[in-house]
Design an enzyme around this catalytic site. Structure first.
Site, PDB file in Angstrom:
ATOM      1  N   GLU A  92       3.232  12.403  -1.505  1.00  0.00           N
ATOM      2  CA  GLU A  92       4.174  12.644  -0.411  1.00  0.00           C
ATOM      3  C   GLU A  92       5.408  11.791  -0.658  1.00  0.00           C
ATOM      4  OE1 GLU A  92       1.418  11.648   3.004  1.00  0.00           O
ATOM      5  OE2 GLU A  92       2.460  13.377   3.860  1.00  0.00           O
ATOM      6  N   LYS A 120      -4.720   3.450  19.819  1.00  0.00           N
ATOM      7  CA  LYS A 120      -4.147   2.416  18.947  1.00  0.00           C
ATOM      8  C   LYS A 120      -2.945   3.008  18.205  1.00  0.00           C
ATOM      9  CE  LYS A 120      -4.254   1.354  14.855  1.00  0.00           C
ATOM     10  NZ  LYS A 120      -2.846   0.909  14.690  1.00  0.00           N
ATOM     11  N   CYS A 158       4.847  14.848   7.841  1.00  0.00           N
ATOM     12  CA  CYS A 158       3.748  15.455   7.085  1.00  0.00           C
ATOM     13  C   CYS A 158       4.091  16.892   6.707  1.00  0.00           C
ATOM     14  CB  CYS A 158       2.477  15.428   7.935  1.00  0.00           C
ATOM     15  SG  CYS A 158       2.732  16.175   9.553  1.00  0.00           S
ATOM     16  N   GLU A 166      -5.638  14.666  11.321  1.00  0.00           N
ATOM     17  CA  GLU A 166      -4.353  15.286  10.947  1.00  0.00           C
ATOM     18  C   GLU A 166      -3.768  14.398   9.863  1.00  0.00           C
ATOM     19  OE1 GLU A 166      -3.110  18.080  11.904  1.00  0.00           O
ATOM     20  OE2 GLU A 166      -4.362  18.556  13.637  1.00  0.00           O
TER      21      GLU A 166
HETATM   22  P1  NAP Z   1      -1.467   5.418   7.875  1.00  0.00           P
HETATM   23  O1  NAP Z   1      -1.089   4.268   7.025  1.00  0.00           O
HETATM   24  O2  NAP Z   1      -2.635   6.219   7.485  1.00  0.00           O
HETATM   25  O3  NAP Z   1      -1.657   4.834   9.345  1.00  0.00           O
HETATM   26  C1  NAP Z   1      -1.910   5.668  10.445  1.00  0.00           C
HETATM   27  C2  NAP Z   1      -2.552   4.849  11.533  1.00  0.00           C
HETATM   28  O4  NAP Z   1      -3.845   4.428  11.093  1.00  0.00           O
HETATM   29  C3  NAP Z   1      -1.794   3.579  11.891  1.00  0.00           C
HETATM   30  O5  NAP Z   1      -1.908   3.356  13.274  1.00  0.00           O
HETATM   31  C4  NAP Z   1      -2.524   2.532  11.073  1.00  0.00           C
HETATM   32  O6  NAP Z   1      -2.376   1.214  11.529  1.00  0.00           O
HETATM   33  C5  NAP Z   1      -3.959   3.022  11.218  1.00  0.00           C
HETATM   34  N1  NAP Z   1      -4.875   2.526  10.190  1.00  0.00           N
HETATM   35  C6  NAP Z   1      -4.633   2.217   8.905  1.00  0.00           C
HETATM   36  N2  NAP Z   1      -5.763   1.804   8.291  1.00  0.00           N
HETATM   37  C7  NAP Z   1      -6.743   1.836   9.218  1.00  0.00           C
HETATM   38  C8  NAP Z   1      -8.127   1.523   9.202  1.00  0.00           C
HETATM   39  N3  NAP Z   1      -8.751   1.096   8.105  1.00  0.00           N
HETATM   40  N4  NAP Z   1      -8.830   1.685  10.343  1.00  0.00           N
HETATM   41  C9  NAP Z   1      -8.231   2.129  11.452  1.00  0.00           C
HETATM   42  N5  NAP Z   1      -6.917   2.440  11.540  1.00  0.00           N
HETATM   43  C10 NAP Z   1      -6.180   2.300  10.425  1.00  0.00           C
HETATM   44  O7  NAP Z   1      -0.245   6.444   8.041  1.00  0.00           O
HETATM   45  P2  NAP Z   1       1.250   6.137   8.444  1.00  0.00           P
HETATM   46  O8  NAP Z   1       1.927   5.514   7.264  1.00  0.00           O
HETATM   47  O9  NAP Z   1       1.312   5.438   9.754  1.00  0.00           O
HETATM   48  O10 NAP Z   1       1.803   7.623   8.688  1.00  0.00           O
HETATM   49  C11 NAP Z   1       2.234   8.439   7.656  1.00  0.00           C
HETATM   50  C12 NAP Z   1       1.124   9.389   7.229  1.00  0.00           C
HETATM   51  O11 NAP Z   1       0.722  10.152   8.360  1.00  0.00           O
HETATM   52  C13 NAP Z   1       1.586  10.392   6.204  1.00  0.00           C
HETATM   53  O12 NAP Z   1       0.580  10.575   5.252  1.00  0.00           O
HETATM   54  C14 NAP Z   1       1.802  11.663   7.024  1.00  0.00           C
HETATM   55  O13 NAP Z   1       1.719  12.852   6.289  1.00  0.00           O
HETATM   56  C15 NAP Z   1       0.694  11.542   8.031  1.00  0.00           C
HETATM   57  N6  NAP Z   1       0.977  12.349   9.219  1.00  0.00           N
HETATM   58  C16 NAP Z   1       0.250  13.484   9.409  1.00  0.00           C
HETATM   59  C17 NAP Z   1       0.526  14.299  10.503  1.00  0.00           C
HETATM   60  C18 NAP Z   1      -0.251  15.561  10.738  1.00  0.00           C
HETATM   61  O14 NAP Z   1      -0.159  16.095  11.849  1.00  0.00           O
HETATM   62  N7  NAP Z   1      -0.996  16.067   9.783  1.00  0.00           N
HETATM   63  C19 NAP Z   1       1.525  13.935  11.408  1.00  0.00           C
HETATM   64  C20 NAP Z   1       2.239  12.752  11.178  1.00  0.00           C
HETATM   65  C21 NAP Z   1       1.945  11.959  10.072  1.00  0.00           C
HETATM   66  P3  NAP Z   1      -1.867   0.090  10.458  1.00  0.00           P
HETATM   67  O15 NAP Z   1      -0.535   0.553   9.986  1.00  0.00           O
HETATM   68  O16 NAP Z   1      -1.857  -1.165  11.232  1.00  0.00           O
HETATM   69  O17 NAP Z   1      -2.830   0.006   9.345  1.00  0.00           O
END
Ligand code: NAP
Length: 486
Positions: free
Chosen positions: A388, A181, A291, A257
C-alpha cells in the site's frame, strides 16, 4: 471557532462507565499536528488495568442495554447524527489538526460519518425474526435476533470519525455495549464523538472509550478474558492477522476491514475526462492515505500517453500545505514514517525504470509533506505493486490485453476494491465480475457509501460494514423450538 477553543472543548480522559477519568497511572500521551510537528495537547494513556475497567463497564451495561426499545436506540443515533452535523466546522477543524487532511475533505468526512448514524438509526427498528412450522409439523420455530454482546472496536487514524461511526452505529442499533480504542495519532475526533453520544442520551457503560499508546498490551488480555464477544477492527492486514489469531483462542466473532491494493483500469474506449476525474478521487482522497486508494493504475497503451498528460496536469496543479489554510488541496502525511515509506517506494520504482512526470522531490521544512507525484511506465516488479503506497503517488502501468490486465489486477493478496473505466457495458460487467475484490467502481472513483456493504475479500478482510448487512455483524440468531402438540 479557533484552534485553541476546539482543542480545549474535547475531553482528554478515558470514558468508562459514563464518566470521564484520568488513566489510573496518571499517564498521558501527546497528540501531534502532522503539518507543524507540534503537540496539540495530551490525552490519557490507558494501561491494561484501565482496559479491564472499561470491559467490566461494558459487560455490566450489556443486559439492560439489550433490553432497551429499538426505537430508543434509534432515536439516540438520530440525535447524535444531528449534533454531528450541527458541529461540522468544529469536528472538521479538529480532524484536520490531528490528522492533516484539508478542511474541505474533513467536512466531507463529517457528513459521511454522520450518515452512518442516520442509516443505522433506521436499521435499529427493522431487526426482524421468523415464525415457521418445521417440515415434519412437530415444532414451531421462533427465530429471533439478539445483540452479540460486548464488542471491542479498534479504529485507524486515516478516517478518525467515520471509522468510529461505521462501527458504533450498528453496535448501538443492535443493542451491543462497546469498548472503543482509537488510533493514538487521532484520539481527539473519537473523544469528541464519545461526548456527542453522551449528549444524545447513550446510557453510561454502553460506550467506553480508552486511548492508549500501547494497544497490544491493552487489547490482548481483553480478547483472552472471555468478556468480549465480538471484535470489529479496521486497520492494516498485518495487525488484522495478529488479532484474528488472538480471537481464535476464545472464539470471538470477528469483522476485519483491512488493507487494500486497488487496481484502477482504464480501457482504450474509456471517457478519458471521466477516467482522470475518477483517478483524482480514487488516488488523492485523503492524500492517498485510504484503503480504497488506487494503488496500481493500469492504462491501455493506446491512451496511456494522453491519460498520463492529463493526470499530470491535474496533479501538478494541486496546492500542498497545512490543511487548515484555505486553498490547500493536499495536506501532510500522518507521520515521518509514513512519508519515509512513500519516498522509499518512489525511489525503488524509479531505480527499476519508472519515469517521474511530476513530484517525487521531498520538500524542505517542517511537516510530513509529500508532493503529488505521477510515475509512468512502472514495471510490474516494483515494490509498490505489492505494498500500500498510502501517499499521493499515482503509479501508471501500461497494458494491452483484457485477460492480462485482469490477471495482473488479481495478482495480489488483497481484494478490497477495484475501478474500471470503459464505455462498453458488457466489458464493464464482465471485468467487474472477474475482479477478485469486494467492491468495484464502474466509471467512478468513489465506492464508499453508508447504504452499501463495504468490505473486502482475500486478505482485505472478513465481513461487511454499512448497507443492510452492516447490522448483521452485531447480531446473533437464536431460535426457540416449541412443540406443536400434533
Ligand atoms: P494499524 O497500524 O493496523 O492500526 C490500526 C489500529 O490497530 C490502531 O488503533 C492501532 O493502534 C491498533 N493496533 C495496532 N497493533 C495492535 C495490536 N497488536 N493489538 C491491538 N490493536 C493494535 O493501521 P493504521 O496505520 O492505523 O491504518 C492504516 C491501515 O488501515 C491501512 O492498511 C489501511 O488500508 C487500513 N484501513 C482499512 C480500511 C477498510 O475499511 N478496509 C479503512 C481504513 C483503513 P496503535 O497504532 O497504537 O498500534
Amino acid at each position: 471557532m479557533t484552534t485553541t477553543h476546539v482543542i480545549e472543548n474535547v475531553p482528554k480522559g478515558l470514558h468508562i462507565g459514563g464518566s470521564w477519568q484520568p488513566a489510573a497511572s496518571g499517564r498521558t500521551m501527546p497528540v501531534d499536528n502532522p503539518a507543524t510537528d507540534t503537540t496539540l495537547c495530551r490525552v490519557a494513556d490507558a494501561s491494561p488495568e484501565d482496559g479491564q475497567r472499561a470491559l467490566a463497564a461494558a459487560v455490566t451495561a450489556q443486559q439492560d442495554w439489550a433490553r432497551t426499545a429499538p426505537r430508543e436506540r434509534s432515536e439516540i443515533l438520530r440525535r447524535a447524527h444531528e449534533i454531528i452535523l450541527a458541529r461540522t466546522e468544529e469536528l472538521a477543524l479538529l480532524m484536520t489538526l490531528e490528522m492533516g487532511k484539508p478542511l474541505a475533505e474533513a467536512r466531507g468526512e463529517v457528513a459521511y460519518a454522520a450518515e452512518f448514524f442516520r442509516w443505522f438509526s433506521e436499521e435499529a427498528v427493522r431487526i426482524d425474526g421468523g415464525y415457521a412450522t418445521s417440515p415434519d409439523g412437530r415444532n414451531r420455530h421462533l427465530v429471533l435476533r439478539q445483540p452479540v454482546g460486548p464488542c471491542l472496536l479498534i479504529t485507524p487514524w486515516n478516517f478518525p470519525l467515520a471509522m468510529g461511526t461505521r462501527k458504533i452505529g450498528p453496535a448501538v442499533a443492535a443493542g451491543c455495549t462497546m469498548v472503543l480504542k482509537p488510533a493514538p495519532q487521532t484520539p481527539l475526533s473519537t473523544l469528541a464523538l464519545t461526548a456527542i453520544l453522551g449528549e444524545a442520551g447513550l446510557p453510561p457503560g454502553v460506550l467506553n472509550t480508552v486511548t492508549t499508546s500501547d494497544a497490544a498490551a491493552l487489547v490482548a488480555p481483553l480478547l483472552r478474558g472471555g468478556g468480549i464477544r465480538k471484535l470489529s477492527f479496521t486497520g492494516s492486514t498485518q495487525v488484522g492477522r495478529t488479532l484474528l489469531a488472538q480471537c481464535a483462542d476464545t472464539v470471538v466473532r470477528t469483522s476485519l476491514e483491512l488493507g487494500g491494493n486497488a487496481p484502477f483500469i482504464v480501457f482504450d474506449d474509456a471517457d478519458l475526462d471521466a477516467a482522470v476525474d475518477g483517478a483524482m478521487v480514487a488516488k488523492m482522497r485523503n492524500m492517498g492515505e485510504a484503503c480504497t486508494a488506487a494503488n496500481r493504475i493500469f492504462v491501455h497503451t493506446s491512451v496511456a500517453e494522453e491519460f498520463a498528460t492529463r493526470l499530470t496536469a491535474r496533479m501538478s496543479a494541486l496546492t500542498v500545505g497545512d490543511g487548515t489554510t484555505s486553498g490547500t488541496d493536499v495536506g501532510p502525511l500522518i507521520d515521518a514514517a509514513g512519508r519515509a515509506k512513500v519516498e522509499r517506494l518512489v525511489r525503488d520504482a524509479v531505480e527499476r525504470g519508472a519515469k517521474i512526470l511530476t513530484g517525487g522531490e521531498l520538500p524542505a521544512g517542517e511537516g510530513n509533506f509529500y508532493p503529488p507525484t505521477v510515475l509512468a511506465q512502472v514495471p510490474r516488479d516494483a515494490e509498490l505493486t505489492g505494498t500500500e503506497i498510502f501517499g499521493p503517488v499515482a503509479a501508471l502501468f501500461p497494458f494491452d490485453d483484457e485477460d492480462d490486465v485482469v490477471r495482473a489486477a488479481n495478482d495480489t493478496e488483497w481484494g478490497l476494491v477495484s475501478y474500471v473505466f470503459t464505455r462498453d457495458l458488457d466489458r464493464a460487467l464482465r471485468v467487474g465480475e472477474r475482479l477478485e475484490t469486494g467492491m468495484v467502481g464502474l466509471n467512478t472513483g468513489l465506492v464508499s457509501n453508508p447504504a452499501a456493504p463495504f468490505g473486502g475479500v482475500k486478505q482485505s478482510g472478513l465481513g461487511r460494514e454499512g448497507g443492510r448487512v452492516g447490522i448483521e455483524e452485531f447480531l446473533e440468531y437464536k431460535y426457540l423450538a416449541v412443540p406443536t402438540g400434533s
